[in-house]
Design a protein around this motif. Structure first.
Motif, PDB file in Angstrom:
ATOM      1  N   GLN A  56      53.871  56.136  22.448  1.00 13.42           N
ATOM      2  CA  GLN A  56      54.804  56.863  23.293  1.00 13.42           C
ATOM      3  C   GLN A  56      54.104  58.033  23.951  1.00 13.42           C
ATOM      4  N   LEU A  57      53.942  57.948  25.226  1.00 11.48           N
ATOM      5  CA  LEU A  57      53.250  58.982  25.969  1.00 11.48           C
ATOM      6  C   LEU A  57      54.138  60.215  26.037  1.00 11.48           C
ATOM      7  N   SER A  58      53.578  61.379  25.791  1.00 11.45           N
ATOM      8  CA  SER A  58      54.442  62.541  25.824  1.00 11.45           C
ATOM      9  C   SER A  58      54.013  63.574  26.856  1.00 11.45           C
ATOM     10  N   SER A  59      52.740  63.750  27.080  1.00 10.30           N
ATOM     11  CA  SER A  59      52.349  64.730  28.087  1.00 10.30           C
ATOM     12  C   SER A  59      50.900  64.527  28.472  1.00 10.30           C
ATOM     13  N   CYS A  60      50.523  65.076  29.595  1.00 16.18           N
ATOM     14  CA  CYS A  60      49.100  65.120  29.917  1.00 16.18           C
ATOM     15  C   CYS A  60      48.819  66.324  30.802  1.00 16.18           C
ATOM     16  N   GLU A  61      47.568  66.670  30.871  1.00 22.94           N
ATOM     17  CA  GLU A  61      47.165  67.900  31.547  1.00 22.94           C
ATOM     18  C   GLU A  61      45.891  67.665  32.338  1.00 22.94           C
ATOM     19  N   THR A  62      45.775  68.327  33.486  1.00 22.16           N
ATOM     20  CA  THR A  62      44.532  68.220  34.238  1.00 22.16           C
ATOM     21  C   THR A  62      43.786  69.537  34.185  1.00 22.16           C
ATOM     22  N   VAL A  83      52.071  66.821  33.324  1.00 23.40           N
ATOM     23  CA  VAL A  83      53.156  65.857  33.415  1.00 23.40           C
ATOM     24  C   VAL A  83      53.764  65.751  32.022  1.00 23.40           C
ATOM     25  N   TRP A 137      56.821  63.709  29.849  1.00 23.04           N
ATOM     26  CA  TRP A 137      57.802  62.629  29.862  1.00 23.04           C
ATOM     27  C   TRP A 137      58.801  62.840  28.730  1.00 23.04           C
ATOM     28  N   GLU A 180      53.421  73.720  28.881  1.00 27.27           N
ATOM     29  CA  GLU A 180      54.089  72.509  28.426  1.00 27.27           C
ATOM     30  C   GLU A 180      55.437  72.851  27.803  1.00 27.27           C
ATOM     31  N   PRO A 231      58.999  62.727  20.756  1.00 25.71           N
ATOM     32  CA  PRO A 231      57.685  63.269  20.419  1.00 25.71           C
ATOM     33  C   PRO A 231      57.750  64.782  20.335  1.00 25.71           C
ATOM     34  N   PRO A 270      55.933  68.194  20.309  1.00 32.98           N
ATOM     35  CA  PRO A 270      54.616  68.688  20.691  1.00 32.98           C
ATOM     36  C   PRO A 270      53.913  69.239  19.466  1.00 32.98           C
TER      37      PRO A 270
END
Lengths: 956, 428
Positions: free
Chosen positions: B50-56, B62, B64, B86, B363, B365
């Motif tokens: 389960q994707l929860s977040s991402c960062e650049t 982003v 979810w 986040e 999810p 964090p």
């Protein structure tokens, strides 16, 4: 590659065989170095009796070498542990005996075969030798350690106790991990070369005289080194392979069965073994002595088992190609490399589409590279870090419980840099077929260190750094430094400089009028994992240190006495690889190649960076280690060995600056207190706390000009007190030591303050050295053994003495020493200092280890804040426009923690509380430093003052 | 490409991936991007990840989240100068969901029968959602969306107003009454604090604030946790510009009756008092009896038990020496305060995030503070602009911004003094 000390010939014919092989190989290669080398080595190294160095066999085709040999003491201890857990040692004997015979036969068979197979056999013989020697020691132990010729023991045992041996055909199951992908897919292994059986499994089966005969039994005649079969110690020569995953196999169908293995998997092999099924042999592997776990991993043994132990924890490393060849769609073609190939990574591998899509999409949407993402896998939070290099993407997935998100970036940068140092670029690391198994080993080590560091390091040794501690210290762009007394430091530097001058006398190339092979760019010296001298530029030092960290060479040297360690490989120092922007007219960096040579002896380890090309002769091909250079480093280390005692004394000296243990600040529960006071550890703590004025080696250096009374105490009584705790009185220690001898009860300690001498010293006021002498050990009248004497001690010293003690010995202000732990990083030099393991160990309490763990975890957070406030650099190296982002640049950050003793039983009174600060500060002026400190809450501190005081004593 | 500091909120149906709406200041993301953002999450869910977040690298993020297995909310933030954390994005998604439930009811959202109809109905939430999006970084001093605690304004002469509110609420046949000043709670009945979840209070306040132009209104609301499927009435009256009183009640009384009879009976005598209060709060959130040190730049005080918060950002310096450095702009101070709160809560302190509404499958964090063996109780930061001090006691959390002139070692006593001064004067 594994190698163990081998003193006596086990099978004389075997050794001579292998010698011949070596020489043949040398001649075959036709390299000049080799011949000169062998002639040098005899004279150059005073300690090797062999004609050739032991490590020569281990040099790989590409010139790389990783040779590690434990010292004999360690080996014996190791095997003693093993023997203790073994009940039926006699069984080995028979086996060994059998093996020897088999070898002889196969050796003869192969004598007339090609050179290549001879080389193989030679290696094989060595493995056998090793195995043999291990068994010999085991037997010796049983016999009471009487050194006898091992062969005779074998023979006798076999003859005397034939009844013990069960001559029964038995079946045993062995699980082996096979990966068909490692095979070169271009050329399927030909049947003459042993086919898949040899290539995949690593089992050599030579169809005897009756070749052609159908359905022949698959007797194992030999094992290919580094193969799955040889790594798994359960497969023995002479066994007969009868089934693979319950499919009966013979020489007829084995190739077909093995070719049916689709991908990397674990297979169950069933063997018919002549001897009794020996569980005890395997028990050596399973509850293996913890000391050796790391060594075994370095030797490349047993990686599968360690890998299995973390199989339930999702982790993965993948190198993915972003360019998909849509014309020939192949399954998993975008995976250029992957580790591990086990169940732990299956799920993460399955969702690699996410990583690829996110990487691509986010760059389009936000204009920035993706750095991390988090996902929930089986209710476990997993962080995934990304590193894009060209059109390829490195993906690292680790559970959040091991690596906090805010430190993932540092971890991934560390891996990438290490790989770049080792292989030049990520592409050359991952895209070359031959690197496959090396990378597997690399990442096996990497994940083991990340996920279960405690498995690698013996838990009985000084407090094992928890994951935060390892993460933090390894993540610092710095190496742990040990401050040494000036005289030792000068000597070390002189010896190193002598070596670096490359003036090897009649050993040097100049002597023979040849062009130099390598230029020594610099070297650095470690003692027990502490850097004690560095003649390398910072970036090179960090590159070298990354390599050492990755291969755990630093803890290795501190924990075990290394018999001999020789590492040789080509490296690509990052600073040198990049064209320097600042061009000096008339100067251009030589386009040379760089080689790293690491030689370890006992607790010393020297890393040398060599350059070929430039003013030395250019390197051709992939040269192996040069014996002369190795021997010269060894000679340097031997020269330094005399300093061992001095450095050891420094290590054993009580901590400077003085440290306190967290447990002292908590009034312990009634019962606990009795226990604690009754044992000698509390005395040790006492001495450790009082110790600062004691003439430890550092103290000696600083107090050298003080009164004669001080000099008189140089023999460092405190050392023996705090260290051994069992020695009696030490000469020249005055009344203090007698009062505080380890045999004294706490009561005497408490009473001593009232003794006359002490009261005198109170009045003396310390006008000169002699006054200071007594004053040093003045113990204030206290109801409880309070360890914080320093405050009152100071009063009895002259101003100047107080000043000096203040600067060096005690960082905190106030009457009590409240410093628990510290880390100071000198960014420019690339070094950091922290209390030595020994110092930390001396302070062991129940809360203190927790405190240190907390400290490091907090440091992770603090450092992350500092990192963000630094002018951030893009991955591509261009400086980002500095923006006031978030909180803006942070200079100082502190956190106050509160702790209560665990298991507080007294319900009537509230549990006592102890609060302490963890403070980090980043200084940019006068020199960039980062400073982390942990101290008790009782004093309002100005950390910057502490930082300066700490760096005062740091002379590099 | 998403601009820096832009924020986009996407809502799709979780099962089919049909976009319901997309809100945000910047240009809407292309459909293909929306599709991939959703597809990536769905693909992962299909594989048990389960994707929860991402960062650049520039701080774009982003996040979810799927609610009730029916709606997927995705927040996309552009990075740049003031990157949105986040935690802020997570709270945003939760608040948006709560707003949608409050307006539409949980049944409507959890069991989607007609997507087109839902699309039309969701439009009624747009003004609330847009307000939430603006509030992420608007510098108005409303921190409730982040802290999940009701923003409060303590009034000086509180006794009479409280009594009036209690009797007014009782007369309106309700137990839940609340007096709102500029979107902050000045007074509320006891049940309002004890029975409503803090997340509900936050979205109710947002709704009341959005209704502040109307003199009176009767709005059916679902309580996201207390009553997600049965609507109740929110009666809301404007007493003075900027002062509203609202009650949650059943079918009775009618808006007309309450507005006509009760309002004048209870509140007319108090109008002058309220006007005085309003003037006072315009000057400072804190009552004049509280003597704040002049070098305090801003503070956030949270009562952890009642889930209330006060944000103070003084407009002028009282008693400052002449050569004191000028105050930072109040927007910057509030921004710093927001960052500092996020920083402290994600790393050291326990965030008040135990919402029973979010199912366990969501999810969570990473909780960095979980890794500590001992309890972090205070922390400070020294930056180029100011010094920040945070402290946590069982009852309170205080986040304090001070001048650089305050010595670091004195921060702690400044913080504890401030805390005791405020709690003593307001009983907060």
């Amino acid at each position: 590659m594994a190698s163990r000390h081998f003193t006596e010939a086990v099978g004389t014919h075997l050794q001579s065989d292998s010698r011949e092989n070596k020489e043949e190989k040398g001649g075959h290669d036709g390299s000049d170095d080799d011949s000169t080398a062998s002639s040098y080595s005899n004279t150059g190294s005073g300690f090797s009796d062999d004609l050739e160095p032991e490590w020569l066999d281990d040099v790989q085709k590409n010139g790389e070498l990783f040779y590690l040999e434990l010292s004999e003491g360690e080996e014996e201890a190791l095997f003693a542990q093993v023997t203790a857990s073994q009940s039926a040692a006699t069984n080995h004997v028979r086996f060994s005996d059998k093996e020897v015979e088999i070898i002889t036969e196969s050796g003869k068979k192969q004598a007339d075969s090609s050179n290549k197979s001879e080389a193989k056999f030679k290696k094989f013989a060595k493995i056998l030798r090793r195995r043999q020697s291990s068994k010999r020691i085991a037997v010796n132990r049983k016999e009471g350690g009487a050194p006898q010729r091992p062969t005779s023991i074998l023979k006798n045992q076999a003859g005397q106790q034939p009844g013990v041996v069960v001559h029964q055909q038995r079946l045993k199951d062995v699980y082996v991990y096979l990966n068909p992908k490692r095979l070169c897919s271009s050329s399927p292994p030909s049947p003459e070369k042993g086919g898949l059986l040899e290539a995949l499994l690593g089992v050599v089966h030579r169809p005897g005289g009756n070749a052609g005969k159908r359905g022949e039994k698959l007797t194992i005649h030999a094992l290919v080194p580094h193969s799955p079969a040889s790594k798994c110690a359960d497969i023995l020569i002479g066994d007969v392979l009868v089934a693979v995953d319950d499919v009966d196999v013979t020489s007829e169908n084995i190739e077909r069965v093995l070719s049916c293995i689709p991908g990397p998997t674990q297979v169950r092999l069933t063997f018919e073994t002549v001897g009794p099924v020996e569980r005890c042999v395997y028990s050596r592997l399973k509850p293996s002595p913890p000391v050796s776990q790391l060594v075994r991993l370095l030797w490349g043994e047993d990686t599968v088992e360690l890998q299995m132990s973390i199989a339930h924890i999702p982790h993965i490393l993948m190198y993915l190609s972003l360019k998909l060849d849509s014309e020939s769609p192949q399954e998993e073609q975008e995976i250029l490399y992957q580790y591990p190939v086990s169940e732990s990574s299956v799920q993460l591998k399955a969702v690699r589409g996410i990583f690829l899509t996110l990487c691509d999409m986010l760059e389009n949407v936000t204009g920035g590279q993706i750095v991390s993402s988090s996902l929930l896998l089986r209710n476990q939070l997993v962080h995934v870090g990304y590193w894009k290099e060209g059109s390829n993407l490195l993906v690292l997935g680790v559970p959040a419980s091991r690596v906090p998100l805010l430190y993932l970036q540092t971890v991934i940068e560390g891996v990438v840099r290490t790989l770049k140092v080792m292989y030049g670029s990520l592409d050359s690391a991952f895209c070359e077929m031959e690197n496959g198994s090396r990378l597997d080993h690399f990442f096996c080590l990497f994940f083991q260190q990340l996920i279960q560091p405690s498995h690698l390091i013996d838990s009985s040794r000084p407090p094992t750094p928890d994951i935060s501690g390892t993460l933090f210290l390894d993540g610092l762009p710095a190496v742990r430094w040990l401050t040494l007394p000036a005289d030792i430091k000068v000597e070390v530097d002189t010896v190193l400089s002598d070596f670096e001058s490359s003036d090897f006398g009649d050993m040097s190339e100049d002597f023979y009028g040849m062009r130099r092979l390598y230029v020594i760019l610099g070297s650095c010296l470690f003692y027990k994992g502490y850097l004690i001298a560095n003649h390398l530029p910072k970036e090179d030092l960090l590159d070298v240190c990354l390599y050492c960290q990755h291969y755990c060479l630093l803890p290795l040297a501190s924990e075990e006495r290394v018999g001999q360690l020789v590492v040789w490989r080509e490296v690509f120092p990052q600073q040198r690889a990049q064209p320097s922007p600042a061009c000096h007219p008339g100067h251009c960096e030589p386009h040379g190649r760089y080689f790293l040579l690491i030689v370890g002896l006992q607790h010393f380890m020297q890393c040398v960076l060599l350059e070929s090309g430039g003013c030395a002769s250019p390197a051709l091909g992939s040269p192996g280690p040069d014996c002369v250079y190795v021997d010269q480093v060894k000679a340097t280390l031997l020269q330094l060995e005399s300093l061992d005692a001095g450095i050891e004394e420094r290590l054993c000296a009580p901590p400077t600056p003085c440290l306190s243990c967290a447990d002292w600040f908590l009034p312990a529960g009634g019962r606990d207190r009795q226990d604690a006071v009754g044992t000698s550890p509390i005395l040790n703590r006492l001495t450790a706390a009082i110790k600062p004025p004691s003439p430890g080696s550092i103290g000696r250096n600083l107090f050298g000009e003080l009164g004669s009374g001080l000099r008189g105490r140089r023999p460092s009584p405190q050392r023996s007190l705090s260290d051994s705790g069992s020695e009696g009185h030490v000469e020249g220690t005055g009344p203090f030591t007698s009062g505080l001898s380890p045999f004294a009860t706490p009561d005497t300690v408490r009473r001593t303050p009232s003794s006359g001498t002490r009261r005198d010293s109170l009045g003396s006021g310390g006008s000169d050295g002699s006054g200071g002498n007594a004053g040093f050990f003045k113990i204030p009248r206290l109801k409880h053994p309070n360890p914080f004497y320093l405050g009152s001690l100071k009063k009895s010293l002259t101003e100047r003495e107080t000043e000096e003690m203040h600067n060096v010995l005690k960082l905190t202000a106030g009457a009590e020493n409240t410093l628990f732990h510290y880390v100071l990083m000198e960014t420019v030099q690339g070094i950091f200092i922290a209390p030595t393991h020994k110092e930390v160990h001396q302070l062991s309490g129940s809360i203190h280890p927790q405190l240190i763990q907390n400290f490091y975890r907090c440091c992770l957070s603090i450092r992350h804040v500092f990192q963000q406030s630094l002018p951030t650099r893009d991955r591509r190296g261009s400086e980002r426009p500095q923006s006031t982002r978030g909180l803006g640049p942070v200079k100082e950050h502190g956190v106050l923690f509160q702790c209560k003793p665990e298991n507080w039983t007294d319900q009537k009174k509230p549990a006592p509380m102890m609060t302490y600060w963890v403070i980090g500060r980043m200084l940019l002026e006068p020199v960039p430093q980062e400073f982390y400190v942990c101290f008790h809450d009782s004093v309002a501190e100005v950390p910057v003052e502490m930082a300066f005081r700490l760096s005062f004593g740091l002379a590099v | 490409m998403l601009q820096a500091e832009a924020l986009q909120l996407l809502c799709l149906t979780a099962s089919s991936g049909v976009p319901l709406f997309s809100r945000g200041s910047s240009k809407q993301l292309p459909f293909s991007i929306i599709g991939s953002l959703n597809g990536v999450h769905m693909f992962g869910a299909g594989h048990g990840a389960q994707l929860s977040s991402c960062e650049t690298e520039h701080g774009s993020r982003v996040v979810w989240r799927v609610f009730q297995e029916s709606l997927m909310l995705i927040a996309v933030s552009g990075g740049g100068g003031s990157a949105i954390s986040e935690l802020q994005l997570r709270r945003l998604l939760e608040n948006v969901w709560n707003c949608m439930v409050m307006v539409l009811g949980q049944d409507e959202l959890a069991n989607i029968r007609n997507v087109e109809r839902l699309k039309r109905e969701v439009r009624s939430c747009y003004h609330l959602i847009d307000m939430l999006l603006e509030r992420i970084n608007d510098g108005q001093g409303m921190m409730g969306y982040l802290t999940q605690c009701a923003d409060c304004v303590p009034l000086s002469n509180s006794g009479r107003v409280q009594e009036t509110l209690d009797s007014f609420t009782q007369a309106a046949d309700s137990e839940f009454g609340c007096l709102v000043v500029h979107g902050r709670v000045a007074h509320a009945t006891e049940k309002w604090w004890s029975r409503l979840a803090p997340q509900e209070v936050v979205v109710l306040l947002a709704l009341v604030y959005s209704l502040s132009g109307t003199s009176s209104c009767d709005y059916p609301v679902f309580l996201p946790q207390g009553s997600p499927t049965v609507a109740i009435r929110l009666l809301c009256f404007q007493l003075l510009p900027g002062v509203q009183v609202c009650v949650l009640c059943g079918p009775k009384p009618s808006l007309y009756q309450a507005g006509k009879e009760l309002l004048s009976r209870f509140w007319s005598p108090l109008l002058e008092t309220l006007r005085g209060c309003l003037e006072q709060t315009d000057r400072s959130i804190l009552p004049p009896s509280v003597n704040l040190r002049w070098d305090v730049q801003a503070l956030l005080l949270i009562n952890r038990e009642s889930r209330r918060a006060i944000t103070v950002c003084p407009r002028v310096r009282g008693g400052a020496s002449a050569n004191a450095t000028p105050l930072l702009s109040s927007a910057r101070r509030l921004e710093l305060l927001t960052h500092f709160y996020t920083f402290a809560v994600t790393r050291y302190f326990t965030s008040e995030d135990v919402s029973p509404a979010s199912p366990a499958s969501e999810p969570a964090p990473e909780d960095f503070s979980q890794g500590f063996t001992h309890v972090p109780v205070q922390c400070y930061l020294v930056t180029d602009e100011c010094k920040c001090y945070g402290l946590q006691s069982p009852q309170h959390q205080l986040y304090l911004l001070t001048d650089l002139s305050v010595p670091t070692f004195a921060l702690r006593s400044v913080a504890t003094q401030t805390l005791s001064a405020i709690t003593a004067a307001t009983g907060f």
